[in-house]
Design a protein around this motif. Structure first.
Motif, PDB file in Angstrom:
ATOM      1  N   SER A 173       0.848  -1.193   0.000  1.00  0.00           N
ATOM      2  CA  SER A 173       0.000   0.000   0.000  1.00  0.00           C
ATOM      3  C   SER A 173       0.879   1.237   0.000  1.00  0.00           C
ATOM      4  CB  SER A 173      -0.892   0.022   1.253  1.00  0.00           C
ATOM      5  OG  SER A 173      -1.767  -1.070   1.253  1.00  0.00           O
ATOM      6  N   TYR A 174       0.285   2.368  -0.365  1.00  0.00           N
ATOM      7  CA  TYR A 174       0.994   3.643  -0.307  1.00  0.00           C
ATOM      8  C   TYR A 174      -0.008   4.771  -0.147  1.00  0.00           C
ATOM      9  CZ  TYR A 174       0.058   4.559  -5.320  1.00  0.00           C
ATOM     10  OH  TYR A 174      -0.527   4.803  -6.540  1.00  0.00           O
ATOM     11  N   TYR A 175       0.508   5.988   0.057  1.00  0.00           N
ATOM     12  CA  TYR A 175      -0.327   7.161   0.339  1.00  0.00           C
ATOM     13  C   TYR A 175      -0.124   8.241  -0.722  1.00  0.00           C
ATOM     14  CZ  TYR A 175      -1.133   5.546   5.153  1.00  0.00           C
ATOM     15  OH  TYR A 175      -1.505   4.844   6.255  1.00  0.00           O
ATOM     16  N   PRO A 176      -0.633   8.093  -1.918  1.00  0.00           N
ATOM     17  CA  PRO A 176      -0.464   9.172  -2.897  1.00  0.00           C
ATOM     18  C   PRO A 176      -1.275  10.404  -2.492  1.00  0.00           C
ATOM     19  CG  PRO A 176      -1.992   7.534  -3.732  1.00  0.00           C
ATOM     20  CD  PRO A 176      -1.443   6.992  -2.439  1.00  0.00           C
ATOM     21  N   GLY A 177      -0.722  11.563  -2.745  1.00  0.00           N
ATOM     22  CA  GLY A 177      -1.439  12.803  -2.500  1.00  0.00           C
ATOM     23  C   GLY A 177      -1.345  13.340  -1.102  1.00  0.00           C
ATOM     24  N   GLY A 178      -0.696  12.643  -0.190  1.00  0.00           N
ATOM     25  CA  GLY A 178      -0.636  13.094   1.189  1.00  0.00           C
ATOM     26  C   GLY A 178       0.498  14.046   1.484  1.00  0.00           C
ATOM     27  N   ASP A 179       1.570  13.934   0.738  1.00  0.00           N
ATOM     28  CA  ASP A 179       2.755  14.752   0.983  1.00  0.00           C
ATOM     29  C   ASP A 179       3.423  14.999  -0.367  1.00  0.00           C
ATOM     30  OD1 ASP A 179       5.580  15.387   1.481  1.00  0.00           O
ATOM     31  OD2 ASP A 179       5.150  14.888   3.570  1.00  0.00           O
ATOM     32  N   PRO A 180       3.357  16.224  -0.857  1.00  0.00           N
ATOM     33  CA  PRO A 180       3.896  16.497  -2.198  1.00  0.00           C
ATOM     34  C   PRO A 180       5.372  16.118  -2.351  1.00  0.00           C
ATOM     35  CG  PRO A 180       2.707  18.405  -1.361  1.00  0.00           C
ATOM     36  CD  PRO A 180       2.767  17.410  -0.252  1.00  0.00           C
ATOM     37  N   TYR A 181       6.167  16.325  -1.298  1.00  0.00           N
ATOM     38  CA  TYR A 181       7.585  15.989  -1.403  1.00  0.00           C
ATOM     39  C   TYR A 181       7.784  14.475  -1.465  1.00  0.00           C
ATOM     40  CZ  TYR A 181      12.578  16.017  -0.861  1.00  0.00           C
ATOM     41  OH  TYR A 181      13.912  15.827  -1.072  1.00  0.00           O
ATOM     42  N   GLU A 182       7.061  13.735  -0.629  1.00  0.00           N
ATOM     43  CA  GLU A 182       7.166  12.279  -0.689  1.00  0.00           C
ATOM     44  C   GLU A 182       6.662  11.735  -2.020  1.00  0.00           C
ATOM     45  OE1 GLU A 182       5.257  10.589   2.728  1.00  0.00           O
ATOM     46  OE2 GLU A 182       6.848  11.267   4.076  1.00  0.00           O
ATOM     47  N   ASP A 183       5.625  12.366  -2.568  1.00  0.00           N
ATOM     48  CA  ASP A 183       5.148  11.950  -3.894  1.00  0.00           C
ATOM     49  C   ASP A 183       6.249  12.125  -4.934  1.00  0.00           C
ATOM     50  OD1 ASP A 183       2.658  11.298  -2.877  1.00  0.00           O
ATOM     51  OD2 ASP A 183       1.694  13.136  -3.586  1.00  0.00           O
ATOM     52  N   LEU A 184       6.998  13.211  -4.827  1.00  0.00           N
ATOM     53  CA  LEU A 184       8.095  13.474  -5.754  1.00  0.00           C
ATOM     54  C   LEU A 184       9.260  12.512  -5.524  1.00  0.00           C
ATOM     55  CD1 LEU A 184       9.318  15.372  -7.933  1.00  0.00           C
ATOM     56  CD2 LEU A 184      10.200  16.756  -6.044  1.00  0.00           C
ATOM     57  N   ALA A 185       9.605  12.284  -4.275  1.00  0.00           N
ATOM     58  CA  ALA A 185      10.764  11.444  -3.938  1.00  0.00           C
ATOM     59  C   ALA A 185      10.472   9.956  -4.090  1.00  0.00           C
ATOM     60  CB  ALA A 185      11.225  11.730  -2.515  1.00  0.00           C
ATOM     61  N   GLY A 186       9.231   9.539  -3.840  1.00  0.00           N
ATOM     62  CA  GLY A 186       8.880   8.116  -3.847  1.00  0.00           C
ATOM     63  C   GLY A 186       8.594   7.605  -5.239  1.00  0.00           C
ATOM     64  N   PRO A 187       7.661   6.697  -5.334  1.00  0.00           N
ATOM     65  CA  PRO A 187       6.718   6.292  -4.299  1.00  0.00           C
ATOM     66  C   PRO A 187       7.349   5.353  -3.269  1.00  0.00           C
ATOM     67  CG  PRO A 187       6.282   5.051  -6.297  1.00  0.00           C
ATOM     68  CD  PRO A 187       7.380   6.028  -6.616  1.00  0.00           C
ATOM     69  N   PHE A 188       6.887   5.501  -2.017  1.00  0.00           N
ATOM     70  CA  PHE A 188       7.284   4.651  -0.909  1.00  0.00           C
ATOM     71  C   PHE A 188       6.081   3.788  -0.538  1.00  0.00           C
ATOM     72  CE2 PHE A 188       9.866   8.603   0.264  1.00  0.00           C
ATOM     73  CZ  PHE A 188      10.975   8.190  -0.455  1.00  0.00           C
ATOM     74  N   TYR A 189       6.329   2.522  -0.257  1.00  0.00           N
ATOM     75  CA  TYR A 189       5.261   1.556  -0.007  1.00  0.00           C
ATOM     76  C   TYR A 189       5.398   0.951   1.386  1.00  0.00           C
ATOM     77  CZ  TYR A 189       4.943   1.754  -5.091  1.00  0.00           C
ATOM     78  OH  TYR A 189       4.816   2.191  -6.389  1.00  0.00           O
ATOM     79  N   PHE A 190       4.338   0.268   1.839  1.00  0.00           N
ATOM     80  CA  PHE A 190       4.425  -0.496   3.080  1.00  0.00           C
ATOM     81  C   PHE A 190       3.447  -1.660   3.046  1.00  0.00           C
ATOM     82  CE2 PHE A 190       0.932   2.307   4.057  1.00  0.00           C
ATOM     83  CZ  PHE A 190       0.102   1.560   4.892  1.00  0.00           C
ATOM     84  N   GLN A 191       3.718  -2.650   3.897  1.00  0.00           N
ATOM     85  CA  GLN A 191       2.842  -3.799   4.063  1.00  0.00           C
ATOM     86  C   GLN A 191       3.066  -4.386   5.452  1.00  0.00           C
ATOM     87  OE1 GLN A 191       5.492  -7.440   2.225  1.00  0.00           O
ATOM     88  NE2 GLN A 191       3.777  -6.770   1.026  1.00  0.00           N
ATOM     89  N   GLU A 192       2.130  -5.217   5.872  1.00  0.00           N
ATOM     90  CA  GLU A 192       2.278  -5.954   7.124  1.00  0.00           C
ATOM     91  C   GLU A 192       3.079  -7.218   6.819  1.00  0.00           C
ATOM     92  OE1 GLU A 192       0.993  -5.343  10.309  1.00  0.00           O
ATOM     93  OE2 GLU A 192       0.221  -3.394   9.652  1.00  0.00           O
ATOM     94  N   ARG A 193       4.076  -7.482   7.666  1.00  0.00           N
ATOM     95  CA  ARG A 193       4.875  -8.693   7.514  1.00  0.00           C
ATOM     96  C   ARG A 193       5.176  -9.223   8.922  1.00  0.00           C
ATOM     97  NH1 ARG A 193      10.316  -7.800   4.463  1.00  0.00           N
ATOM     98  NH2 ARG A 193       8.909  -7.209   2.777  1.00  0.00           N
TER      99      ARG A 193
END
Length: 155
Positions: free
Chosen positions: A26-46
């Motif tokens: 999963s990821y959070y598009p639109g939540g942080d303009p800088y992270e949108d530019l630098a990422g995308p960064f993802y996460f999951q439960e493991r």
């Protein structure tokens, strides 16, 4: 990732990836303009923990073609909020302090991952620590970090 309710604020939208290399993440598009530019960064439960990840691209490199320290720190800041997610469910927050030790790097194409834990979740502050690793190099550490998130109000 913090978002907001005003039209002038960015609002993150948790988005599950269903296809491609990041299916199941999963990821959070639109939540942080800088992270949108630098990422995308993802996460999951493991194994009951949230794990964050991204694939290193040329845009993440410095002049020596190693991952730029600012990119590593931006990813770490993203990870803080993912790791602390349950402690922040009803609160907005900002990064109040951040301590990090650079101990390794990544190259274009490497998979970068992070896992961590909430050390303590208080009424107004959340203490978090984590470890960023180069998963493409057998989990070689890249940065260890700790931070304090300051709750700023109700979500």
């Amino acid at each position: 990732m913090d978002g907001g309710q005003d039209e002038n604020n960015y609002t993150s939208r948790l988005t599950a990836v269903t296809e491609g290399d990041w299916a199941g993440w999963s990821y959070y598009p639109g939540g942080d303009p800088y992270e949108d530019l630098a990422g995308p960064f993802y996460f999951q439960e493991r194994d009951g923990k949230r794990v964050c990840a991204f694939r290193a691209e040329k845009k993440h490199m410095n002049g020596g073609m190693f991952m730029h320290g600012g990119c590593v720190m931006t990813f770490a800041d993203f990870c803080l909020f993912v790791i602390a997610g349950e402690a922040l469910v009803d609160s907005r927050a900002v990064t109040a302090t951040f301590n990090g030790e650079f101990v390794g790097s990544a190259a274009v194409g490497d998979l970068v991952e992070c896992a961590g834990e909430v050390v303590k979740a208080g009424r107004s502050m959340v203490f978090v620590r984590g470890l960023i690793v180069n998963a493409s190099r057998g989990g070689d550490p890249m940065m260890s970090f700790s931070a304090v998130l300051k709750k700023t109000g109700a979500r």
